[in-house]
Scaffold this motif. Sequence first.
Motif, PDB file in Angstrom:
ATOM      1  N   ARG A 184      46.712 -52.580 -30.801  1.00  0.00           N
ATOM      2  CA  ARG A 184      45.380 -52.015 -30.593  1.00  0.00           C
ATOM      3  C   ARG A 184      45.347 -51.104 -29.370  1.00  0.00           C
ATOM      4  O   ARG A 184      44.660 -50.080 -29.353  1.00  0.00           O
ATOM      5  N   ILE A 185      46.091 -51.496 -28.324  1.00  0.00           N
ATOM      6  CA  ILE A 185      46.176 -50.623 -27.145  1.00  0.00           C
ATOM      7  C   ILE A 185      46.783 -49.280 -27.538  1.00  0.00           C
ATOM      8  O   ILE A 185      46.309 -48.212 -27.123  1.00  0.00           O
ATOM      9  N   ALA A 186      47.856 -49.307 -28.341  1.00  0.00           N
ATOM     10  CA  ALA A 186      48.482 -48.061 -28.803  1.00  0.00           C
ATOM     11  C   ALA A 186      47.510 -47.249 -29.640  1.00  0.00           C
ATOM     12  O   ALA A 186      47.467 -46.016 -29.553  1.00  0.00           O
ATOM     13  N   SER A 196      37.149 -50.465 -25.109  1.00  0.00           N
ATOM     14  CA  SER A 196      38.113 -51.044 -26.047  1.00  0.00           C
ATOM     15  C   SER A 196      39.146 -51.882 -25.313  1.00  0.00           C
ATOM     16  O   SER A 196      39.544 -52.958 -25.778  1.00  0.00           O
ATOM     17  N   ILE A 197      39.621 -51.402 -24.148  1.00  0.00           N
ATOM     18  CA  ILE A 197      40.575 -52.177 -23.346  1.00  0.00           C
ATOM     19  C   ILE A 197      39.947 -53.510 -22.932  1.00  0.00           C
ATOM     20  O   ILE A 197      40.584 -54.575 -22.986  1.00  0.00           O
ATOM     21  N   HIS A 241      51.336 -51.609 -20.927  1.00  0.00           N
ATOM     22  CA  HIS A 241      50.859 -50.828 -22.071  1.00  0.00           C
ATOM     23  C   HIS A 241      49.530 -50.155 -21.761  1.00  0.00           C
ATOM     24  O   HIS A 241      49.275 -49.022 -22.186  1.00  0.00           O
ATOM     25  N   ILE A 242      48.673 -50.853 -21.028  1.00  0.00           N
ATOM     26  CA  ILE A 242      47.398 -50.246 -20.649  1.00  0.00           C
ATOM     27  C   ILE A 242      47.643 -49.041 -19.744  1.00  0.00           C
ATOM     28  O   ILE A 242      47.001 -47.993 -19.885  1.00  0.00           O
ATOM     29  N   ALA A 243      48.579 -49.166 -18.803  1.00  0.00           N
ATOM     30  CA  ALA A 243      48.884 -48.049 -17.904  1.00  0.00           C
ATOM     31  C   ALA A 243      49.414 -46.856 -18.681  1.00  0.00           C
ATOM     32  O   ALA A 243      48.999 -45.710 -18.444  1.00  0.00           O
ATOM     33  N   ASN A 244      50.337 -47.126 -19.633  1.00  0.00           N
ATOM     34  CA  ASN A 244      50.863 -46.020 -20.443  1.00  0.00           C
ATOM     35  C   ASN A 244      49.786 -45.416 -21.326  1.00  0.00           C
ATOM     36  O   ASN A 244      49.723 -44.196 -21.519  1.00  0.00           O
ATOM     37  N   ALA A 245      48.933 -46.279 -21.881  1.00  0.00           N
ATOM     38  CA  ALA A 245      47.833 -45.773 -22.704  1.00  0.00           C
ATOM     39  C   ALA A 245      46.887 -44.925 -21.868  1.00  0.00           C
ATOM     40  O   ALA A 245      46.416 -43.860 -22.302  1.00  0.00           O
TER      41      ALA A 245
END
Length: 737
Positions: A359-361, A376-377, A501-505
């Motif tokens: 979902r993060i992606a 969403s996060i 993943h949040i940081a990359n997103a």
Amino acid sequence: MSVQPQPLRESEPFLRSLLGSQDMLELARTAVRHLHTQGCQWAQLTWNTDLTADGTEQSYPAGATDPRFVSLLSRIRHQGGLLEQVSHDGTATDGAFLLAHQGRLWAVLAYRRERDNHAHPQRQAELLQTLSLLSLRCESLLNTERLRMDVERLARAERLQRALFAISDCASSDRETADVLRELHQIVGRLMYAKNFFIVRYTSEPETIRFLYFADSLDNRVWNPTEVFDAARFSRSLTLAMLRKGMPIHGHGDALREQLKLPRDDVVGPKSEDWLGVPMIDNGAVRGAVVVQSYDPAVRYSYDDQTLLAYVAQNILTALARREAAEEMERRVAERTLALRQEIGERQRGERLQAALFRIAEVANSSETMAGFYASIHSIVGELLDARNFYIGLLTDNDSALEFPFSVDEHHARFETRKLGHGLSEYVLRTGKPLLLDESTHEQLVAAEEVQAIGAKAMCWLGVPLMIAGKPIGLIAVQSYTPEHVYTARDEELLSFVSFHIANALERRQASEALHTANLQLEVASQTDPLTGLHNRRYLSGQIPVDLAFYDREHARTGTSEHALVFAIVDIDHFKRINDSYGHRAGDQVLQRFAQALNGLVQSGDYIVRWGGEEFLLVFRPMPRETVPSLGERIRGNIAGQIFDVGEGLRLRLTCSVGLAEYPLFRDGQHPLGWEQTVELADAALYWVKNNGRDGWATLRPTERSDHDSLRHSLQAGAQALIDNRQLKILSSRELA
């Protein structure tokens, strides 16, 4: 010497050929052929076709200019007008005439004729008339050439932009690396000759080389992209020399070897007719290179190719680094996920975690707003642990402040942006490590003066940094104000895991927002004249159909046409004298000050377009038709009443000529003329003013003899024909004065 228009004596076939010439080459053929009929022994038309550089002339007939004319052509390009001189043998007259000069674009006609023709008044008048007509047509064709080159330049920029988008999309895809590298090869091949192409990765300490991709029509060697070689193995290669030099190199293989002091008799691989390599540099360090080469003497690379390849290579490096980081992250995710499952032994928890990552992606690639992305996060984190009190903090102002783009809290309506201090958030950012606190450990940090209490006191607090390239860019935090909800080491581990993943997103979302902003800026730039900052013709072609459609809807709704859109073409009088007397820099200053003056004459809803040269097109929102004359006088009087300071102590008074036209032309609302024809009417009115003393305005209006159906067809013969037939009448400042 200037050429004065003579009474029209040119033959009809010549005029038809002149008007039928669609480009400079056709015009040159027509000019040379006609000059031969007028007794010229020799004639050649030379013109420049490149706005970006000198020395790119074309000529007809093709070939070098007669050396006896070189000095004459050099003088005429700077002096302008017509120059004639007696030939070296005294039997003929050599002449040169500057047909047109628009910035870097110019056209010069050179000729030789017998001296008897020069002395004959009738022949001289015919020549001057021919040159005058050629000059008029040449001005139009050169302007067309400039527009075509602008389109080509935009097309090249668009191709490059598409290539960069393709590189970014390719690198972020989930395809195999080998497929991605082949796609990168194809992308470069769409920009330049790249039949022989390879990408290498390089490290300086220890010095190693790895061939990520290799394609060559003559060299059949196969390189394992995962195999790392000692650079000493390639000590005789151009590639290693270029990597050590850290600068692009380009040229014939043998010449480069001699230049780089490499042995020519011990070549690695086939000899290149043309070799071009550019390093990929990150933070001042060479990380690899992209190389193209040609074994065909007919295929050479240009400096533009080198510049383009260097630009593309940096984007390839960024794409590869991102992909390698993603692969590394995937490897770490896989390892960490396995470790979590082994340690926790909770399959359901692992599945929820995997779903959260997906979902993060998804939200990273979604089209929702940044506010929606943050929400969403929050929702995703809330499915993994208690997140009723949650916030995202990001560094801003060169890492000197902390802003909170999203926060949900039981005791705070919102978190305000603040300078970095000694809060818990700042502690996490300073250490770059997760922090799990209860009341006692919080008090210990306060006592050690590591942190200060800010806001409502939490029973339990958990914060983890958002890391990009080893550097914190912000944090996410959850907190609980009751003992019923406390966070554990497992929660810390879980939140730390998803934070990658949040940081990359977040990085991808910010990059997407920046790209969107850059595209908007590019779109605005493509519709803006760089000298004056006004709109250009591209803006007009997109905006005017919208305005006319709105006007037509309003007319259909109200049923009245007492109001009309007004087109005004404004031309600076005697602008060429300014360039000739004070130089083009002063001319540019005049254009800029003139544009500022025009800006003071328009209101919201009106707009100004740099129409070309010293001409400007003003489009006014609907106004009563009876106010159009006062509008023309307001424009004229405003310009005439100003003193234009163009710098260096030079202050000029200017006048202008104004041509006006109304849309629709008829008061009954019928508009057989489109906006292009309406502009032609304004242009015709402008030239009437220029031919009748300048410093005035004029507009063309229908008469009782005007016919809706035939007006569009009749306009093809020119506005003057409509005036002569009394289908149009002139209303001007001369009559009202």
